[in-house]
Design a protein around this motif. Structure first.
Motif, mmCIF file in Angstrom:
data_model
loop_
_atom_site.group_PDB
_atom_site.id
_atom_site.type_symbol
_atom_site.label_atom_id
_atom_site.label_comp_id
_atom_site.label_asym_id
_atom_site.label_seq_id
_atom_site.Cartn_x
_atom_site.Cartn_y
_atom_site.Cartn_z
ATOM 1 N N THR A 141 43.642 -59.378 122.272
ATOM 2 C CA THR A 141 44.835 -59.658 123.063
ATOM 3 C C THR A 141 45.790 -60.612 122.360
ATOM 4 O OG1 THR A 141 43.741 -61.507 124.170
ATOM 5 C CG2 THR A 141 43.583 -59.348 125.239
ATOM 6 N N PRO B 171 41.161 -60.042 133.611
ATOM 7 C CA PRO B 171 42.609 -59.983 133.369
ATOM 8 C C PRO B 171 42.953 -60.308 131.910
ATOM 9 C CG PRO B 171 42.080 -61.827 134.812
ATOM 10 C CD PRO B 171 40.802 -61.099 134.547
ATOM 11 N N CYS C 255 46.125 -62.261 129.894
ATOM 12 C CA CYS C 255 46.941 -63.022 130.842
ATOM 13 C C CYS C 255 46.544 -64.488 130.936
ATOM 14 C CB CYS C 255 46.880 -62.364 132.223
ATOM 15 S SG CYS C 255 47.555 -60.695 132.215
ATOM 16 N N HIS D 58 50.309 -63.345 127.884
ATOM 17 C CA HIS D 58 51.065 -62.198 128.379
ATOM 18 C C HIS D 58 51.109 -62.222 129.900
ATOM 19 C CE1 HIS D 58 51.043 -60.668 124.324
ATOM 20 N NE2 HIS D 58 49.725 -60.690 124.300
ATOM 21 N N THR D 59 52.066 -61.514 130.474
ATOM 22 C CA THR D 59 52.197 -61.483 131.930
ATOM 23 C C THR D 59 51.431 -60.299 132.510
ATOM 24 O OG1 THR D 59 54.174 -60.091 131.938
ATOM 25 C CG2 THR D 59 54.519 -62.494 131.756
ATOM 26 N N LEU D 60 51.132 -60.405 133.790
ATOM 27 C CA LEU D 60 50.492 -59.285 134.495
ATOM 28 C C LEU D 60 51.350 -58.036 134.417
ATOM 29 C CD1 LEU D 60 49.295 -61.232 137.649
ATOM 30 C CD2 LEU D 60 47.818 -60.182 135.926
ATOM 31 N N VAL E 153 50.719 -56.440 130.978
ATOM 32 C CA VAL E 153 49.373 -55.999 130.628
ATOM 33 C C VAL E 153 48.798 -54.959 131.592
ATOM 34 C CG1 VAL E 153 46.996 -56.749 130.242
ATOM 35 C CG2 VAL E 153 48.882 -58.158 129.429
#
Length: 124
Positions: free
Chosen positions: A58, A88, A91, A96-98, A101
Motif C-alpha cells: 500500500t 482497511p 487507509c 490513502h482515503t477510503l 481505496v
C-alpha cells in the motif's frame, strides 16, 4: 457481504489476515505489525500469502495498490477453501482515503470479508 471484525486477534484454521504492507515487508506498525506478531507474516515479504496472512503493498502509490488489489482478488477467487479477512488496507500509515481505496475491492469473491468502513464506497 460479510464484514471484517474491527479487531482481529484470533483466526480460524481456514482464515487469512489481509493487511497493508510496504514492498520490503518491514512489518513494524499498524496491521502489518499484528500480522507479523500474531499470524505469521514473514519479515522481508511485502506481497502475497505467507503464514496465515496476505500482504498488499500500500506504500508505493495508488497504481501499485490497484495492481495488488487485482492480484489479491484473483488469488482469493482461486482459493475458495480459505476465508480472507480484509482490513482497511492503505487507509492508515499509507495515508490513502477510503474513497480512493475501497473501490479497488469492488467484486471481491464471497470468501472475502470487507471492512465496514469500505461498504459505503463499494458502489460499482
Amino acid at each position: 457481504m460479510d464484514i471484517t471484525p474491527h479487531i482481529v486477534d484470533v483466526l480460524r484454521p481456514d482464515e487469512v489476515f489481509v493487511f497493508g504492507s510496504n514492498s520490503g515487508g518491514q512489518h513494524g506498525g499498524g496491521a502489518a505489525r499484528v500480522a507479523h506478531q500474531r499470524f505469521g507474516a514473514v519479515w522481508g515479504e511485502g506481497h502475497g500469502h505467507h503464514g496465515r496472512t496476505y500482504a498488499i503493498d500500500t506504500m508505493n502509490g495508488l497504481d501499485v495498490l490497484a495492481d495488488e488489489a487485482r492480484s489479491f482478488i484473483a488469488y482469493a477467487a482461486a482459493h475458495p477453501e480459505l476465508r480472507f479477512l480484509l482490513t482497511p488496507v492503505g487507509c492508515g500509515i499509507a495515508g490513502h482515503t477510503l474513497e480512493e481505496v475501497a473501490p479497488l475491492f469492488v467484486g471481491v469473491p464471497a470468501n472475502v470479508t470487507i471492512p465496514e468502513s469500505f461498504v459505503p464506497h463499494l458502489s460499482a
